[in-house]
Design a protein around this motif. Structure first.
Motif, PDB file in Angstrom:
ATOM      1  N   GLU A 186       0.830  -1.205   0.000  1.00 53.58           N
ATOM      2  CA  GLU A 186       0.000   0.000   0.000  1.00 53.58           C
ATOM      3  C   GLU A 186       0.865   1.256   0.000  1.00 53.58           C
ATOM      4  O   GLU A 186       0.657   2.178  -0.805  1.00 53.58           O
ATOM      5  CB  GLU A 186      -0.931   0.001   1.213  1.00 53.58           C
ATOM      6  N   GLU A 187       1.859   1.276   0.894  1.00 52.20           N
ATOM      7  CA  GLU A 187       2.757   2.439   0.978  1.00 52.20           C
ATOM      8  C   GLU A 187       3.564   2.596  -0.310  1.00 52.20           C
ATOM      9  O   GLU A 187       3.755   3.706  -0.810  1.00 52.20           O
ATOM     10  CB  GLU A 187       3.705   2.300   2.171  1.00 52.20           C
ATOM     11  N   ALA A 188       4.043   1.474  -0.847  1.00 50.69           N
ATOM     12  CA  ALA A 188       4.852   1.520  -2.067  1.00 50.69           C
ATOM     13  C   ALA A 188       4.019   2.013  -3.252  1.00 50.69           C
ATOM     14  O   ALA A 188       4.490   2.827  -4.056  1.00 50.69           O
ATOM     15  CB  ALA A 188       5.421   0.136  -2.362  1.00 50.69           C
ATOM     16  N   ALA A 189       2.772   1.531  -3.359  1.00 50.45           N
ATOM     17  CA  ALA A 189       1.903   1.953  -4.463  1.00 50.45           C
ATOM     18  C   ALA A 189       1.583   3.435  -4.372  1.00 50.45           C
ATOM     19  O   ALA A 189       1.571   4.149  -5.391  1.00 50.45           O
ATOM     20  CB  ALA A 189       0.621   1.120  -4.468  1.00 50.45           C
ATOM     21  N   GLN A 190       1.334   3.915  -3.156  1.00 47.58           N
ATOM     22  CA  GLN A 190       1.045   5.344  -2.972  1.00 47.58           C
ATOM     23  C   GLN A 190       2.252   6.195  -3.366  1.00 47.58           C
ATOM     24  O   GLN A 190       2.100   7.233  -4.021  1.00 47.58           O
ATOM     25  CB  GLN A 190       0.650   5.604  -1.524  1.00 47.58           C
ATOM     26  N   MET A 191       3.448   5.744  -2.970  1.00 50.22           N
ATOM     27  CA  MET A 191       4.651   6.500  -3.311  1.00 50.22           C
ATOM     28  C   MET A 191       4.854   6.552  -4.826  1.00 50.22           C
ATOM     29  O   MET A 191       5.134   7.604  -5.405  1.00 50.22           O
ATOM     30  CB  MET A 191       5.881   5.871  -2.655  1.00 50.22           C
ATOM     31  N   LEU A 192       4.685   5.389  -5.483  1.00 52.98           N
ATOM     32  CA  LEU A 192       4.884   5.338  -6.923  1.00 52.98           C
ATOM     33  C   LEU A 192       3.824   6.163  -7.652  1.00 52.98           C
ATOM     34  O   LEU A 192       4.129   6.896  -8.601  1.00 52.98           O
ATOM     35  CB  LEU A 192       4.845   3.875  -7.392  1.00 52.98           C
ATOM     36  N   ASP A 193       2.577   6.071  -7.202  1.00 48.83           N
ATOM     37  CA  ASP A 193       1.511   6.879  -7.802  1.00 48.83           C
ATOM     38  C   ASP A 193       1.814   8.374  -7.685  1.00 48.83           C
ATOM     39  O   ASP A 193       1.618   9.145  -8.633  1.00 48.83           O
ATOM     40  CB  ASP A 193       0.171   6.592  -7.113  1.00 48.83           C
ATOM     41  N   GLU A 194       2.286   8.784  -6.505  1.00 52.29           N
ATOM     42  CA  GLU A 194       2.575  10.203  -6.282  1.00 52.29           C
ATOM     43  C   GLU A 194       3.732  10.670  -7.158  1.00 52.29           C
ATOM     44  O   GLU A 194       3.688  11.761  -7.734  1.00 52.29           O
ATOM     45  CB  GLU A 194       2.890  10.448  -4.801  1.00 52.29           C
ATOM     46  N   ARG A 195       4.769   9.842  -7.278  1.00 49.84           N
ATOM     47  CA  ARG A 195       5.894  10.233  -8.120  1.00 49.84           C
ATOM     48  C   ARG A 195       5.482  10.320  -9.590  1.00 49.84           C
ATOM     49  O   ARG A 195       5.935  11.208 -10.313  1.00 49.84           O
ATOM     50  CB  ARG A 195       7.047   9.230  -7.963  1.00 49.84           C
ATOM     51  N   LEU A 196       4.642   9.403 -10.019  1.00 49.42           N
ATOM     52  CA  LEU A 196       4.156   9.453 -11.398  1.00 49.42           C
ATOM     53  C   LEU A 196       3.291  10.695 -11.636  1.00 49.42           C
ATOM     54  O   LEU A 196       3.355  11.322 -12.696  1.00 49.42           O
ATOM     55  CB  LEU A 196       3.370   8.175 -11.720  1.00 49.42           C
ATOM     56  N   ARG A 197       2.485  11.060 -10.635  1.00 49.60           N
ATOM     57  CA  ARG A 197       1.673  12.278 -10.745  1.00 49.60           C
ATOM     58  C   ARG A 197       2.585  13.499 -10.868  1.00 49.60           C
ATOM     59  O   ARG A 197       2.360  14.386 -11.710  1.00 49.60           O
ATOM     60  CB  ARG A 197       0.774  12.425  -9.512  1.00 49.60           C
ATOM     61  N   LEU A 198       3.626  13.546 -10.039  1.00 52.85           N
ATOM     62  CA  LEU A 198       4.558  14.671 -10.087  1.00 52.85           C
ATOM     63  C   LEU A 198       5.357  14.683 -11.390  1.00 52.85           C
ATOM     64  O   LEU A 198       5.711  15.751 -11.900  1.00 52.85           O
ATOM     65  CB  LEU A 198       5.503  14.607  -8.883  1.00 52.85           C
ATOM     66  N   TYR A 199       5.637  13.504 -11.916  1.00 52.79           N
ATOM     67  CA  TYR A 199       6.314  13.400 -13.209  1.00 52.79           C
ATOM     68  C   TYR A 199       5.472  14.077 -14.290  1.00 52.79           C
ATOM     69  O   TYR A 199       5.978  14.853 -15.112  1.00 52.79           O
ATOM     70  CB  TYR A 199       6.538  11.925 -13.524  1.00 52.79           C
ATOM     71  N   GLY A 200       4.158  13.810 -14.256  1.00 52.00           N
ATOM     72  CA  GLY A 200       3.259  14.453 -15.207  1.00 52.00           C
ATOM     73  C   GLY A 200       3.261  15.962 -15.052  1.00 52.00           C
ATOM     74  O   GLY A 200       3.293  16.707 -16.041  1.00 52.00           O
ATOM     75  N   ILE A 201       3.260  16.438 -13.802  1.00 53.35           N
ATOM     76  CA  ILE A 201       3.272  17.885 -13.556  1.00 53.35           C
ATOM     77  C   ILE A 201       4.595  18.500 -14.024  1.00 53.35           C
ATOM     78  O   ILE A 201       4.614  19.615 -14.572  1.00 53.35           O
ATOM     79  CB  ILE A 201       3.034  18.178 -12.062  1.00 53.35           C
ATOM     80  N   ALA A 202       5.697  17.783 -13.822  1.00 53.53           N
ATOM     81  CA  ALA A 202       6.999  18.288 -14.288  1.00 53.53           C
ATOM     82  C   ALA A 202       6.987  18.478 -15.800  1.00 53.53           C
ATOM     83  O   ALA A 202       7.510  19.473 -16.323  1.00 53.53           O
ATOM     84  CB  ALA A 202       8.112  17.323 -13.873  1.00 53.53           C
ATOM     85  N   ILE A 203       6.389  17.527 -16.520  1.00 58.16           N
ATOM     86  CA  ILE A 203       6.265  17.656 -17.977  1.00 58.16           C
ATOM     87  C   ILE A 203       5.381  18.849 -18.327  1.00 58.16           C
ATOM     88  O   ILE A 203       5.711  19.650 -19.207  1.00 58.16           O
ATOM     89  CB  ILE A 203       5.696  16.364 -18.588  1.00 58.16           C
ATOM     90  N   ASP A 204       4.249  18.980 -17.597  1.00 53.63           N
ATOM     91  CA  ASP A 204       3.352  20.114 -17.821  1.00 53.63           C
ATOM     92  C   ASP A 204       4.101  21.438 -17.696  1.00 53.63           C
ATOM     93  O   ASP A 204       3.969  22.333 -18.551  1.00 53.63           O
ATOM     94  CB  ASP A 204       2.211  20.105 -16.794  1.00 53.63           C
ATOM     95  N   ARG A 205       4.866  21.578 -16.637  1.00 55.86           N
ATOM     96  CA  ARG A 205       5.523  22.867 -16.370  1.00 55.86           C
ATOM     97  C   ARG A 205       6.665  23.135 -17.345  1.00 55.86           C
ATOM     98  O   ARG A 205       6.904  24.289 -17.729  1.00 55.86           O
ATOM     99  CB  ARG A 205       5.987  22.913 -14.921  1.00 55.86           C
ATOM    100  N   LEU A 206       7.352  22.078 -17.746  1.00 53.01           N
ATOM    101  CA  LEU A 206       8.413  22.248 -18.735  1.00 53.01           C
ATOM    102  C   LEU A 206       7.834  22.745 -20.061  1.00 53.01           C
ATOM    103  O   LEU A 206       8.425  23.590 -20.735  1.00 53.01           O
ATOM    104  CB  LEU A 206       9.153  20.921 -18.947  1.00 53.01           C
ATOM    105  N   LEU A 207       6.645  22.239 -20.391  1.00 50.50           N
ATOM    106  CA  LEU A 207       6.006  22.603 -21.658  1.00 50.50           C
ATOM    107  C   LEU A 207       5.000  23.742 -21.520  1.00 50.50           C
ATOM    108  O   LEU A 207       4.279  24.058 -22.466  1.00 50.50           O
ATOM    109  CB  LEU A 207       5.304  21.378 -22.254  1.00 50.50           C
ATOM    110  N   LYS A 208       4.928  24.328 -20.314  1.00 50.17           N
ATOM    111  CA  LYS A 208       4.023  25.448 -20.038  1.00 50.17           C
ATOM    112  C   LYS A 208       2.564  25.080 -20.295  1.00 50.17           C
ATOM    113  O   LYS A 208       1.803  25.833 -20.907  1.00 50.17           O
ATOM    114  CB  LYS A 208       4.443  26.682 -20.853  1.00 50.17           C
ATOM    115  N   LEU A 209       2.185  23.899 -19.799  1.00 55.34           N
ATOM    116  CA  LEU A 209       0.803  23.436 -19.885  1.00 55.34           C
ATOM    117  C   LEU A 209       0.178  23.488 -18.499  1.00 55.34           C
ATOM    118  O   LEU A 209       0.890  23.434 -17.492  1.00 55.34           O
ATOM    119  CB  LEU A 209       0.758  21.989 -20.413  1.00 55.34           C
TER     120      LEU A 209
END
Length: 226
Positions: free
Chosen positions: A183-206
């Protein structure tokens, strides 16, 4: 029956991939490979100059296979530039629940210390093949007005570099899962993947949340896969 050079090369690559995945790149010798295939050492060197040359050819083949999976997303006429980016970075054909067991096995192999050379060669081959396609996508998106990317090649390289952080994050999540902390591992991975998406958004100004980096339920399926 005398086999064509192409068939012999494919047999050597198939055997090398299986042995590298089972034993590790560093723990597999040329003698191991030719013994399995039933060739002489001279015949092996007729096809590949060295074990490293075999690794390079195998990495290129794995990269081509991955690109074949990505190509339909990159060329889908029903998607605009952002839709194609979403399909690409969400890995809708790779990071899905059905392929979680296969991906987990591959991660275990590539992350072994004895497979460090294999990991880097596969990653380099994949980047060399995928980079022009992503740069072209960013260029077309900018021309269409959907994106604002001043240097498509440089930004494509940045996007590909971002994903390398998941080697350490995934290792950490897998270790947690092995200790029963799924449960803890899945939450951590989900959160990092969510932040990965946001990092792409901000790099591309989306706007935040434009790029979805994974399908719902993937992290748990990946960590629970046998």
């Amino acid at each position: 029956m005398i086999k064509s050079p192409e068939i012999r090369s494919a047999e050597l690559l198939d055997c090398a991939q299986r042995l590298f995945f089972e034993r590790g790149y560093d723990n597999t010798t040329v003698n191991d490979i030719i013994r399995e295939v039933g060739l002489s050492k001279g015949a092996f060197y007729h096809h590949f100059a060295s074990k490293e040359a075999l690794l390079e050819a195998l990495s290129a083949r794995l990269a081509r296979d991955s690109m074949a999976e990505l190509q339909p997303m990159l060329e889908d006429p029903s998607l605009d530039a952002i839709g194609r980016l979403n399909a690409l970075f969400a890995g809708s054909r790779q990071l899905n629940v059905e392929l979680a067991p296969q991906l987990r096995r591959t991660f275990f192999v590539l992350f072994r210390p004895e497979n460090l050379a294999l990991f880097h060669r596969v990653d380099l081959a994949a980047r060399e093949l995928v980079l022009p396609a992503i740069a072209d996508l960013l260029r077309k998106g900018t021309e269409e007005g959907a994106l604002d990317v001043p240097d498509p090649e440089a930004f494509a390289e940045m996007l590909l570099q971002l994903r390398l952080i998941f080697r350490d994050v995934t290792q950490q999540a897998l270790r947690q899962a092995e200790l029963g902390q799924i449960e803890e591992a899945a939450q951590m991975l989900d959160e990092r993947l969510r932040l990965y998406g946001i990092a792409i958004d901000r790099l591309l100004k989306l706007p935040d949340g434009t790029i979805k980096a994974v399908q719902p339920g993937f992290s748990r399926a990946f960590l629970e896969a046998g």
